[in-house]
Scaffold this motif. Structure first.
Motif, short mmCIF file in Angstrom:
data_model
loop_
_atom_site.label_atom_id
_atom_site.label_comp_id
_atom_site.label_asym_id
_atom_site.label_seq_id
_atom_site.Cartn_x
_atom_site.Cartn_y
_atom_site.Cartn_z
N VAL A 405 -9.60 -15.80 -7.81
CA VAL A 405 -9.97 -15.86 -9.23
C VAL A 405 -8.76 -15.54 -10.12
O VAL A 405 -8.51 -16.23 -11.10
N ILE A 406 -8.02 -14.51 -9.78
CA ILE A 406 -6.87 -14.15 -10.62
C ILE A 406 -5.66 -15.00 -10.22
O ILE A 406 -4.93 -15.49 -11.07
N GLY A 407 -5.48 -15.19 -8.93
CA GLY A 407 -4.28 -15.88 -8.45
C GLY A 407 -4.44 -17.36 -8.24
O GLY A 407 -3.54 -18.00 -7.69
N GLY A 408 -5.59 -17.92 -8.64
CA GLY A 408 -5.78 -19.37 -8.54
C GLY A 408 -5.57 -19.91 -7.13
O GLY A 408 -5.18 -21.07 -6.96
N ASP A 409 -5.77 -19.07 -6.16
CA ASP A 409 -5.65 -19.43 -4.74
C ASP A 409 -4.24 -19.88 -4.35
O ASP A 409 -4.03 -20.50 -3.32
N ARG A 410 -3.25 -19.54 -5.20
CA ARG A 410 -1.89 -19.98 -4.83
C ARG A 410 -0.94 -18.79 -4.71
O ARG A 410 0.15 -18.91 -4.19
N CYS A 411 -1.36 -17.60 -5.18
CA CYS A 411 -0.44 -16.45 -5.21
C CYS A 411 -0.66 -15.56 -3.98
O CYS A 411 -1.79 -15.16 -3.71
N PRO A 412 0.39 -15.21 -3.28
CA PRO A 412 0.23 -14.23 -2.20
C PRO A 412 -0.19 -12.87 -2.79
O PRO A 412 0.18 -12.55 -3.92
N VAL A 413 -0.95 -12.12 -1.99
CA VAL A 413 -1.33 -10.75 -2.39
C VAL A 413 -0.55 -9.79 -1.50
O VAL A 413 -0.63 -9.89 -0.27
N VAL A 414 0.20 -8.88 -2.11
CA VAL A 414 0.86 -7.86 -1.29
C VAL A 414 0.11 -6.55 -1.45
O VAL A 414 -0.02 -6.00 -2.55
N ASP A 415 -0.46 -6.08 -0.34
CA ASP A 415 -1.18 -4.80 -0.34
C ASP A 415 -0.15 -3.75 0.07
O ASP A 415 0.28 -3.72 1.21
N THR A 416 0.21 -2.89 -0.88
CA THR A 416 1.34 -1.98 -0.67
C THR A 416 0.86 -0.56 -0.41
O THR A 416 0.22 0.04 -1.26
N TRP A 417 1.17 -0.02 0.75
CA TRP A 417 0.83 1.37 1.05
C TRP A 417 2.06 2.26 0.82
O TRP A 417 3.14 1.98 1.34
N TRP A 418 1.84 3.33 0.07
CA TRP A 418 2.88 4.34 -0.08
C TRP A 418 2.24 5.54 -0.76
O TRP A 418 1.03 5.59 -0.94
N THR A 420 3.02 9.33 -3.44
CA THR A 420 3.90 10.07 -4.35
C THR A 420 5.10 10.59 -3.54
O THR A 420 6.24 10.54 -3.99
N GLU A 421 4.82 11.05 -2.34
CA GLU A 421 5.85 11.64 -1.49
C GLU A 421 6.87 10.61 -1.01
O GLU A 421 8.04 10.92 -0.88
N THR A 422 6.40 9.40 -0.71
CA THR A 422 7.34 8.42 -0.15
C THR A 422 8.21 7.81 -1.24
O THR A 422 9.25 7.24 -0.94
N GLY A 423 7.77 7.88 -2.49
CA GLY A 423 8.55 7.40 -3.62
C GLY A 423 8.63 5.89 -3.71
O GLY A 423 8.63 5.33 -4.81
N GLN A 424 8.73 5.23 -2.60
CA GLN A 424 8.88 3.77 -2.55
C GLN A 424 7.80 3.18 -1.66
O GLN A 424 7.23 3.89 -0.81
N ILE A 425 7.57 1.88 -1.80
CA ILE A 425 6.61 1.18 -0.94
C ILE A 425 7.13 1.24 0.50
O ILE A 425 8.32 1.04 0.75
N MET A 426 6.23 1.54 1.43
CA MET A 426 6.62 1.69 2.84
C MET A 426 6.02 0.61 3.73
O MET A 426 6.64 0.12 4.65
N ILE A 427 4.73 0.31 3.50
CA ILE A 427 4.04 -0.65 4.35
C ILE A 427 3.49 -1.75 3.45
O ILE A 427 2.80 -1.45 2.47
N SER A 428 3.83 -2.97 3.75
CA SER A 428 3.40 -4.08 2.90
C SER A 428 3.77 -5.40 3.56
O SER A 428 4.74 -5.45 4.32
N PRO A 429 3.03 -6.45 3.23
CA PRO A 429 3.50 -7.77 3.65
C PRO A 429 4.78 -8.10 2.89
O PRO A 429 5.03 -7.53 1.83
N LEU A 430 5.56 -9.03 3.41
CA LEU A 430 6.66 -9.60 2.63
C LEU A 430 6.15 -10.96 2.13
O LEU A 430 5.72 -11.78 2.94
#
Ligand code: PRX
Length: 654
Positions: A405-418, A420-430
């Motif tokens: 609905v939001i991405g018009g079926d063309r946008c990849p979705v990156v689910d980012t796990w991280w 406050t402590e890690t500061g940066q995204i650690m686990i995610s699709p590329l």
């Protein structure tokens, strides 16, 4: 997350390959995993090379005294110079840094990198005039207005660590943070706009500063710098309070920035732990900026002409890493919105500003799902090319809806796990590499060691669950807890001392392909709308009410917010039945003590709490009640009839 939800998760079998053009032109390709594996430090050194350094480092990582890491040892760097000056110096001064959208209609401002540089320099000069020196702490309590970014970068420029306190927190919460990090100056505004109305902030600062006064009646806070945003009346202390528009607007736009040591503290961000006292997560300069800017470029595949929008509030780590430091260090153009997600307004903004990369939380997506797709369908969102999710597990239904609905079926979705402590995204699709699996955060990014282990720290086989750990140090990792090295060691590093793993506090599962599924916290931390709350902190707030003898709080599954706060309280005998408004009275009390986000969805007044023979409250059983489930095994209870009493109460709707 319950097993029930887990089985729902695995029903979505579709995989979403990266769009061919994105894959062909991706900033980071498959080879990065192997490159990082062969020489992790060289990989992160390349990432650090994307930044401007005063003096280059002698050593990438000093891990000789774990868990205390030092990154880019001997290097000097200024975060503000990297976020603004260098883009101006490179001839990009006219590029828009921030398309700011105020909550009231038509209240907008576009700020270029050149303008941002001037504002940050002026604010740094103004703070210097107020006596702020390198190393002093500055608390920031502001709405989502451009001045909050200016304030943070001005502090960074001076080397004065900031601590941003979410504007929804109470005066008490603000006071405890000011005290813990001994802030000398507070930056705030008269108020901000929330759901169409001006909402005051300055009174909470006045109250908080009063609370921090020592026995001599003096607070350590010497000045309060106040942005005029709403124009509402404010109380004024002539000796202490200073208007931003007087101090900053009249300051010089020339400011010579000092290069700070790579390990110089950049900020302290308080977050909930499993005890009542919030933890001051310390992030330092070189590694943090390397980790956030690199992952922002990598995970969102940032290109020069992108318009990026992260909907997080600046008062949380996502706002720090992926609204302020990461995107600005990358010279991105981004949207910043003052308000909350109202129907249609976000999509109007996407359409108006041609947003191409959009980063939000599952709780918002689920809210929009409930409102129906007719609303987003009314806007042209063809500018979008990439979608991100953060803060809590995204259920496959929400993932697919977001994508379609939001991405018009063309946008990849990156689910980012991280965290406050890690500061940066650690686990995610590329986005240009990974075939997305709805509900899975996939695997550790290149250069990140992430695994799921059992109680003994052994990696679990594919198809099994366990605890999420980080097996290698990473640049943006927290360095310690402010003023509490021991708690830092105990909380994160004592679980697997032999292996030296960082214990994240999350349960996780590896699927048959070895991809990771996050299962929520395994400690007494709740996740409400992607915000971290501690059960103990809310319990302490409840028992501080004169009518409450004892309280137990659990996070119960909630369709929209992920989890919701449910409290069980025993009243003091002197309080009788507490009166007809007791529930509302207690909800308001929690709001006053902590903030509106911690207000329990449900409070049940009960005669007893379920305890083990050693007196430990069995929250698991209370969770069963709150989630309307059959109550589990009660055999370890000191008195197994207690649960019947509680269930009777629930049945009667009390
Ligand atoms: O439980 C995990 C959850 O949020 C926690 C970290 O919260 P906080 O420090 O407030 O940072 C939130 C924004 C980074 C984690 O321990 N969490 C965060 N992202 C995800 C997640 N759970 C599942 N999937 C995610 N993508």
């Amino acid at each position: 997350m319950s097993e029930q939800t887990l089985s729902n998760l695995s029903r979505e079998e579709r995989r979403f390959e990266p769009p061919a053009d994105l894959a062909a032109d991706a900033n980071v390709k498959e080879e990065a995993y192997a490159r990082a594996d062969s020489d992790r430090e060289a990989f992160w050194a390349d990432a650090a090379d994307r930044l401007d350094w005063g003096q280059k480092w002698d050593q990438v990582l000093d891990w000789s005294n774990p868990p205390f890491a030092k990154w880019f040892v001997g290097g000097t760097i200024n975060a503000a110079v990297n976020c603004v000056d260098r883009h101006v110096d490179a001839g990009n001064g006219d590029k828009v840094a921030i398309h700011w959208v105020g909550e009231p209609d038509d209240d907008t401002r576009d700020i270029t990198y050149a303008q941002l540089k001037d504002e940050v320099s002026k604010a740094a000069n103004a703070l210097t005039d107020l006596g702020v020196k390198k190393g002093d702490r500055v608390a920031i309590y502001m709405p989502m207005i451009p001045e909050v970014v200016v304030a943070m970068l001005a502090c960074a420029r001076l080397g004065a660590p900031h601590t941003v306190v979410f504007g929804g927190f109470s005066a008490d919460a603000l006071a405890s943070r000011i005290t813990d990090c001994d802030a000398k100056v507070v930056i705030t505004s008269d108020g901000g706009y929330r759901r169409g109305a001006a909402s005051a902030l300055k009174p909470a600062v006045d109250e908080a500063v009063e609370k921090t006064a020592g026995p001599d009646g003096q607070s350590q806070v010497r000045h309060v710098l106040v942005v005029r945003r709403t124009g509402q009346d404010v109380d004024w202390d002539d000796d202490r309070d200073v208007w931003w528009h007087e101090a900053v607007d009249n300051a010089s736009a020339d400011h010579e920035a000092e290069m700070h040591d790579s390990e110089h503290p950049l900020f302290v961000m308080y977050t909930s732990g499993s005890t009542g006292k919030p933890k001051g997560i310390l992030h330092t300069t070189g590694g943090y900026l390397t980790g956030t800017s690199f992952t922002h470029w990598e995970v969102f595949d940032l290109k020069d002409d992108d318009v990026y929008w992260c909907t997080a509030d600046v008062g949380w780590i996502t706002g720090h890493s992926y609204m302020v430091y990461g995107p600005l260090a990358n010279g991105a153009t981004q949207v910043m919105y003052e308000g909350t997600p109202e129907k249609g307004r976000w999509w109007q903004i996407v359409q108006d500003y041609q947003v191409s990369i959009f980063y939000t939380a599952p709780t918002a997506i689920r809210t929009f799902m409930k409102q129906g797709r007719e609303i987003p369908d009314g806007y042209d969102m063809s500018s979008l090319r990439l979608l991100g999710s953060v803060g809590e597990p995204i259920n496959p239904e929400a993932y697919v809806w977001y994508r379609e609905v939001i991405g018009g079926d063309r946008c990849p979705v990156v689910d980012t796990w991280w965290q406050t402590e890690t500061g940066q995204i650690m686990i995610s699709p590329l986005p240009g590499v990974t075939a997305g699996k709805p509900g899975s955060a996939m695997k550790g990014l290149p250069g990140v060691g992430a695994d799921v282990v059992d109680d003994d720290g052994q990696s679990v086989p594919d198809g099994s669950g366990g605890y999420l750990v980080l097996t290698q140090p990473w640049p943006a990792m927290l360095r310690t807890l402010w003023g509490d090295d021991q708690r830092f060691k105990d909380t994160y590093w004592s679980r697997y001392p032999k292996q030296g793993f960082y214990f994240a506090g999350d349960g996780a599962k590896k699927d048959e392909d070895g991809d990771l599924w996050m299962l929520g916290r395994v400690d007494d931390v709740m996740n409400v709308s992607g915000h971290r709350l501690s059960t103990t902190e809310i319990e302490s707030a409840l028992v501080s009410h004169p009518k409450v003898a004892e309280a137990a709080v659990v996070g119960a599954a909630d369709e929209t917010t992920g989890q919701a706060v449910c409290a069980f309280v025993i009243l003091r005998e002197s309080a009788g039945d507490g009166g007809p408004d007791i529930v509302e009275e207690l909800r308001k009390h929690v709001q006053k003590e902590i903030g509106a986000i911690a207000k329990p969805r449900q409070i049940m007044v009960v005669p007893e709490l379920p305890k083990t023979r050693s007196g430990k409250i069995m929250r698991r059983l209370l969770k069963d009640v709150a989630e309307h489930r059959e109550v589990g095994d009660v055999t370890t209870l000191a008195d197994s009839t207690v649960m019947d009493l509680i269930k009777d109460k629930e049945g009667s709707g009390a």
